[in-house]
Design an enzyme around this catalytic site. Structure first.
Site, PDB file in Angstrom:
ATOM      1  N   ASP A  46       4.203  -3.002   4.216  1.00  0.00           N
ATOM      2  CA  ASP A  46       4.729  -4.318   3.816  1.00  0.00           C
ATOM      3  C   ASP A  46       4.738  -5.308   4.985  1.00  0.00           C
ATOM      4  O   ASP A  46       4.442  -4.971   6.128  1.00  0.00           O
ATOM      5  CB  ASP A  46       6.145  -4.127   3.246  1.00  0.00           C
ATOM      6  CG  ASP A  46       6.466  -5.185   2.196  1.00  0.00           C
ATOM      7  OD1 ASP A  46       5.754  -6.208   2.151  1.00  0.00           O
ATOM      8  OD2 ASP A  46       7.426  -5.010   1.444  1.00  0.00           O
ATOM      9  N   GLY A  73       4.608   8.235  -1.135  1.00  0.00           N
ATOM     10  CA  GLY A  73       3.447   7.859  -1.931  1.00  0.00           C
ATOM     11  C   GLY A  73       2.131   8.275  -1.329  1.00  0.00           C
ATOM     12  O   GLY A  73       2.061   8.946  -0.299  1.00  0.00           O
ATOM     13  N   ASP A  95       8.766   5.781   5.651  1.00  0.00           N
ATOM     14  CA  ASP A  95       8.030   4.784   4.898  1.00  0.00           C
ATOM     15  C   ASP A  95       9.101   3.879   4.292  1.00  0.00           C
ATOM     16  O   ASP A  95      10.253   4.293   4.185  1.00  0.00           O
ATOM     17  CB  ASP A  95       7.235   5.566   3.843  1.00  0.00           C
ATOM     18  CG  ASP A  95       6.834   4.762   2.659  1.00  0.00           C
ATOM     19  OD1 ASP A  95       6.105   3.812   2.875  1.00  0.00           O
ATOM     20  OD2 ASP A  95       7.252   5.095   1.535  1.00  0.00           O
TER      21      ASP A  95
HETATM   22  N1  LIG Z   1       0.135  -3.090  -7.192  1.00  0.00           N
HETATM   23  C1  LIG Z   1      -0.163  -3.919  -6.230  1.00  0.00           C
HETATM   24  N2  LIG Z   1      -1.014  -4.934  -6.439  1.00  0.00           N
HETATM   25  C2  LIG Z   1      -1.342  -5.789  -5.476  1.00  0.00           C
HETATM   26  N3  LIG Z   1      -0.834  -5.741  -4.239  1.00  0.00           N
HETATM   27  C3  LIG Z   1       0.039  -4.783  -3.951  1.00  0.00           C
HETATM   28  C4  LIG Z   1       0.430  -3.809  -4.925  1.00  0.00           C
HETATM   29  N4  LIG Z   1       1.310  -2.960  -4.349  1.00  0.00           N
HETATM   30  C5  LIG Z   1       1.441  -3.380  -3.085  1.00  0.00           C
HETATM   31  N5  LIG Z   1       0.694  -4.464  -2.822  1.00  0.00           N
HETATM   32  C6  LIG Z   1       0.549  -5.197  -1.559  1.00  0.00           C
HETATM   33  O1  LIG Z   1      -0.102  -4.354  -0.603  1.00  0.00           O
HETATM   34  C7  LIG Z   1       0.736  -4.163   0.524  1.00  0.00           C
HETATM   35  C8  LIG Z   1       0.562  -2.770   1.082  1.00  0.00           C
HETATM   36  O2  LIG Z   1       1.008  -1.833   0.116  1.00  0.00           O
HETATM   37  P1  LIG Z   1       1.377  -0.337   0.507  1.00  0.00           P
HETATM   38  O3  LIG Z   1       1.546   0.402  -0.751  1.00  0.00           O
HETATM   39  O4  LIG Z   1       0.434   0.150   1.558  1.00  0.00           O
HETATM   40  O5  LIG Z   1       2.723  -0.449   1.264  1.00  0.00           O
HETATM   41  P2  LIG Z   1       4.136  -0.881   0.737  1.00  0.00           P
HETATM   42  O6  LIG Z   1       4.297  -0.413  -0.655  1.00  0.00           O
HETATM   43  O7  LIG Z   1       4.299  -2.355   0.985  1.00  0.00           O
HETATM   44  O8  LIG Z   1       5.116  -0.214   1.731  1.00  0.00           O
HETATM   45  P3  LIG Z   1       5.343   1.309   2.132  1.00  0.00           P
HETATM   46  O9  LIG Z   1       4.220   1.627   3.062  1.00  0.00           O
HETATM   47  O10 LIG Z   1       6.631   1.228   2.823  1.00  0.00           O
HETATM   48  O11 LIG Z   1       5.386   2.108   0.878  1.00  0.00           O
HETATM   49  C9  LIG Z   1       2.137  -4.433  -0.007  1.00  0.00           C
HETATM   50  O12 LIG Z   1       2.982  -4.846   1.009  1.00  0.00           O
HETATM   51  C10 LIG Z   1       1.913  -5.539  -1.005  1.00  0.00           C
HETATM   52  O13 LIG Z   1       1.836  -6.795  -0.364  1.00  0.00           O
END
Ligand SMILES: Nc1ncnc2c1ncn2[C@@H]1O[C@H](COP(=O)(O)OP(=O)(O)OP(=O)(O)O)[C@@H](O)[C@H]1O
Length: 924
Positions: free
Chosen positions: A764, A910, A514
């Site tokens: 992301d 996560g 991840d």
């Molecule tokens: N707290 C938040 N509020 C709003 N949008 C968010 C928030 N956190 C993440 N995002 C958006 O949602 C997308 C997907 O989040 P997700 O947690 O699935 O993956 P990530 O944190 O980007 O990456 P990874 O999967 O590597 O942990 C992120 O890329 C970001 O654009």
């Protein structure tokens, strides 16, 4: 159908004529659903005297060898010990689980209720039980005149049949002639039915349910040392070893036999010690995350009473204390909100906000889709928010082993068996050796007999051959090896819940990482914000405080989050925290400031935020500002929490001094783009996003909508997510730095050296992921990345599904990407065009000459699976960057790699990786 005349209950009453449906009298098997995707198969058996005599006769005659042998093979045991019958009449069933393993389960008979005429209204949730009980009632009563399980069978007592398998109960459903997995949550119940529940369960009904579901405890049995020893020693290898030791002793090989005996004893003791320690650790883990504190229960007359958590049953209504608690069961919030720490289930300690179910939501309730309303067993409620004077109430959905936490422990206790090629090959080898030894045995018997040796010597020599061919100390050696590696791992702070998998880990060929929080730091730094002005994204503003406090971007950053004050400390998602802190606003939660009971909106007490006032501003306050404390305060009245799958979160806010509500949505730029009105999208949106994402920055977008002033508080509280997250006005971008962890480089380099493939699967942006992939060494400098865009058919454009191959950077020349004269732009592959499909294959071969990596998004992956399944394997073997993947897609990707015979490791931090890790720990 057959009619049966049942004797009258009372003197003088008419005999009752009951109609019985024909039961399935054939000896065929039935299928038993075990959750949405798993099915068990069952065959019925009945005890019978002749079979029981045969079983014990064989056992005694063979000095227990038959007992031991049959205990390894449940199918044979069932055949020898029982008589085959239909499942409807069985008292024992042979169950084949979905891993094709057999188990014998005893059918129990349980008393369901003492008053059958109350059964329908009382147990209407369990209509399947009702049919089972109703049909069998009289029949069973006649059959069990002396009572069942110590309970006296009174007049009208009902009995149902069930069996327990791996801490789950399966109940016989007469109407469907099958066993069904018991679940606390009534299948097909709607959200409105749950949220309309205003009264608790009657005591009588609770007693019945308690008998049905058992106590609300997750109790992991720790087998005693003799039991473990029995199970351990009764394994075929150790039995073979005992046979060898006896044989060698008879042949005067005392020293060798003693050595093997000592090694085996050492191996057995070590494995016993570790297994027991493991079980005890697991039991302690369960205990630590369970609670004994009393729970406030709502009774059927609306009163409240305290009860022990172990007596909770599905359907109970419980009150969540204001200052939080450890959840004793899975329950759905029907009133008030709660802030929960779900680290015990997800590993993520950031508080999560749980909101109550929407009244009037006719949707079918499902745990997956309504997670944000469910408080899970073992998680900690940190705080609650409530309507004035009301309690925060939740309906118990599941108890004990039926909860999500129970499922987790069941998956640890009963992991999916590893189908390891090595094991299969080892068994094949032993089979070959056994065949060779049999040939040798026959030859030696012939030779010794020919030489006139005595019979005792012939037997000894012949059996000796078998013990030479199959190494008897093998199991002890394997056990010692695993225990030793487990200790070494522990020194590195790596804990293993299934030691038998350590061997398999040595065979890992691909590791999926991840990104955020795993390869990169958990905490992000805000590099700056880019406000949208006059349809254009202006220059980046590094210090948010330079923007006026009323700027929508600042208000959005201050309100669109799920942060909360825990013991006076602001906690929540690190991203939200960074954004909020950069605004220099402050957050107020009424009950934190001792205003408990003050209803700001008459009914709901919201969190409010306001710009922090400097001492100078305080001194210059006008009298109007001093008399109106609400001026400048913004209340966060409703939250739609962040969801990885949706890539966004939203809030509904209201400036306390004004009348209308506003919606703020924050999320991935692509999602916010799709939810915003096209005329509000800045003309340089794509260019700006590309610029920052390409450099590895994490970009978040914000949009706003002002609801009409006529929308009342009640209407607003009933809004569904998709009703508010539309027609948004694009407000701006927030750019965050996401630096690599110091250890990332070394780990990726080590894996590369060990020839283990590394793959990134993230939620992301694709370009950000590519940049991080290059920085961490997953993609080397000289290597190229090809972005695979799989386009779905577009009816409007009359285009078929096709693939576009794009270079991720300019260093990749068009000639490298072109094939047979096709330029990069034209190099597309259309569905249903075989000649083009062939060229795609060639194209992929061409790609692999210099080292290429493929990168694709979750959307392209779904289209690839749907329209070009034949290309999946080819793309996966070269795929390194998988971006904008939802949690479900992450799981699917790992499964696809497993299908390609990769042994896959998954590293995540996560909640969005939990599905994969959980699935993987079961799947391999
Ligand atoms: N707290 C938040 N509020 C709003 N949008 C968010 C928030 N956190 C993440 N995002 C958006 O949602 C997308 C997907 O989040 P997700 O947690 O699935 O993956 P990530 O944190 O980007 O990456 P990874 O999967 O590597 O942990 C992120 O890329 C970001 O654009």
């Amino acid at each position: 159908m057959s009619k049966t005349v049942v004797p009258p209950d009372r003197p003088g009453a008419e005999p009752e004529v009951r109609i019985f449906r024909p039961t399935n009298r054939h000896y065929n098997s039935i299928r038993v659903d075990n959750g949405p995707t798993e099915q068990h198969e069952c065959w019925g058996y009945q005890s019978c005297i002749s079979h029981t005599i045969l079983y014990h006769f064989l056992g005694i005659c063979t000095f227990g060898v038959v007992y031991v042998l049959l205990s390894w093979f449940p199918v044979w045991l069932a055949t020898v010990k029982f008589r085959r019958c239909s499942v409807a009449d069985a008292d024992t069933i042979l169950l084949q689980d979905h891993h094709k393993h057999f188990h014998l389960c005893k059918i129990q008979r349980q008393v369901a209720t003492e008053k059958s005429h109350n059964l329908c209204p009382e147990l209407k949730d369990y209509s399947f039980l009702q049919s089972s009980v109703e049909d069998k009632r009289v029949f069973e009563k006649l059959k069990y005149p002396n009572g069942v399980n110590g309970l006296h069978v009174k007049e009208n007592t009902c009995i149902f049949r069930c069996f327990d398998f791996r801490y789950s109960r399966y109940v016989w459903v007469q109407a469907e002639e099958t066993f069904k997995l018991l679940t606390g949550m009534v299948p097909g119940v709607s959200c409105s039915e749950l949220s309309a529940k205003h009264l608790g369960v009657s005591d009588e009904h609770r007693q019945q349910k308690l008998r049905l579901f058992g106590r609300n405890v997750i109790e992991i049995a720790t087998p005693s040392v003799p039991k473990l020893l029995f199970e351990e020693v009764l394994n075929p290898f150790y039995c073979f070893q005992t046979f060898c030791i006896v044989l060698w002793s008879l042949d005067n090989y005392y020293i060798y036999a003693t050595c093997v005996l000592l090694i085996s004893l050492f191996g057995i003791s070590l494995s016993l010690y570790e297994t027991r320690k493991q079980r005890l650790r697991l039991r302690d883990m369960v205990r630590k995350s369970s609670t004994n504190s009393k729970v406030l229960l709502m009774k059927d007359n609306g009163d409240f009473a305290e009860c022990l958590p172990e007596t909770l049953v599905p359907g109970d209504i419980i009150c969540i204390p204001v200052h939080g608690c450890l959840m004793p069961c899975d329950a759905v919030l029907i009133e008030g909100n709660a802030i929960v720490n779900e680290a015990v289930l997800t590993g993520e300690s950031a508080p999560v906000t749980k909101i109550s179910l929407n009244v009037g939501d006719t949707e079918k309730f499902s745990v997956e889709e309504h997670k944000r309303h469910i408080l899970f067993h073992g998680t900690t409620v940190i705080q609650t928010r409530y309507y004035e004077g009301a309690h925060v109430r939740a309906v118990v959905l599941e108890t004990g082993f039926y909860t999500v936490k129970g499922d987790l422990f069941k998956s640890i206790l009963y992991p999916k068996p590893i189908d390891f090629k090595f094991h299969r090959d080892a068994l094949r080898l032993i089979g070959c050796m056994a065949f060779i030894s049999c040939c040798g045995m026959c030859y030696s018997i012939y030779i010794y007999n020919d030489h006139g040796e005595d019979i005792w010597k012939i037997i000894l020599r012949a059996l000796d051959l078998v013990t030479i061919v199959v190494p008897p100390a093998l199991p002890a050696a394997l056990t010692v090896g695993i225990v030793y590696s487990q200790r070494r791992l522990k020194q590195q702070k790596i804990f293993c819940i299934q030691p038998s998998r350590i061997n398999a880990c040595g065979k890992i060929k691909l590791v999926c990482f991840d990104k955020t929080g795993t390869l990169t730091e958990e905490g992000l730094d805000l590099m700056g914000v880019i406000p949208a002005e006059n349809g254009h994204l202006a220059k980046i503003v590094e210090d948010v405080k330079q923007l006026p406090p009323s700027h929508p971007l600042v208000v959005g950053m201050a309100t669109c989050h799920s942060l909360t004050l825990v013991n006076g400390k602001l906690t929540g998602d690190p991203l939200d925290l960074k954004l909020f802190e950069s605004t220099d606003w402050e957050i107020n939660e009424p009950h934190q400031t001792g205003q408990e009971g003050n209803a700001v909106f008459n009914s709901l007490i919201p969190t409010t935020v306001n710009p922090r006032r400097t001492a100078e501003e305080g001194a210059n306050e006008t009298s109007e500002e001093i008399t109106d404390p609400m001026l400048g305060q913004i209340g966060i009245v409703k939250q739609f929490p962040f969801s990885s799958g949706l890539q966004r979160m939203s809030v509904i806010t209201r400036e306390l001094s004004q009348d209308c509500f506003s919606v703020f949505t924050k999320g991935s730029p692509e999602r916010v783009f799709s939810l915003s009105r096209p005329d509000t999208i800045p003309n340089n949106f794509h260019r700006t996003l590309h610029l920052y994402a390409h450099q590895g920055y994490r970009v978040i977008a914000l949009a706003k909508r002002t609801l009409e002033p006529k929308v009342s508080f009640l209407q607003m509280s009933r809004f569904k997510r998709d009703e508010v997250e539309r027609d948004l006005t694009f407000v701006g971008l927030m750019v965050m730095r996401n630096s690599l962890k110091p250890s990332t480089h070394g780990v990726i380099a080590d894996l590369n050296r060990a020839d283990i493939r590394t793959v990134m699967v993230t939620g992301d942006n694709l370009l950000t992921a590519i940049s991080v992939g290059r920085d961490c060494g997953m993609v080397k400098k000289e290597e190229n990345i090809v972005i695979v865009d799989v386009m779905s058919p577009d009816d409007r454009m009359h285009s078929a599904a096709h693939i576009l191959w794009r270079a991720s950077n300019s260093s990749l020349s068009t000639s490298q990407l072109s094939l047979a004269g096709d330029s990069l732009a034209e190099n597309s592959l259309s569905e249903g065009a075989p000649s083009r499909a062939a060229s795609a294959n060639e194209f992929l071969i061409e790609m692999s000459r210099p080292r290429f990596h493929f990168a694709l998004t979750g959307r392209s992956f779904s289209s690839l699976v749907e329209f070009f399944p034949e290309l999946i394997s080819k793309i996966l073997v070269r795929g390194t960057i998988f971006a904008r993947f939802s949690p479900e897609q992450k799981t699917e990707l790992v499964e696809r790699y497993i299908d390609l015979q990769y042994i896959v490791g998954m590293v995540g931090d996560g909640a969005n990786d939990c599905g994969v890790s959980f699935e993987w720990s079961r799947t391999y």
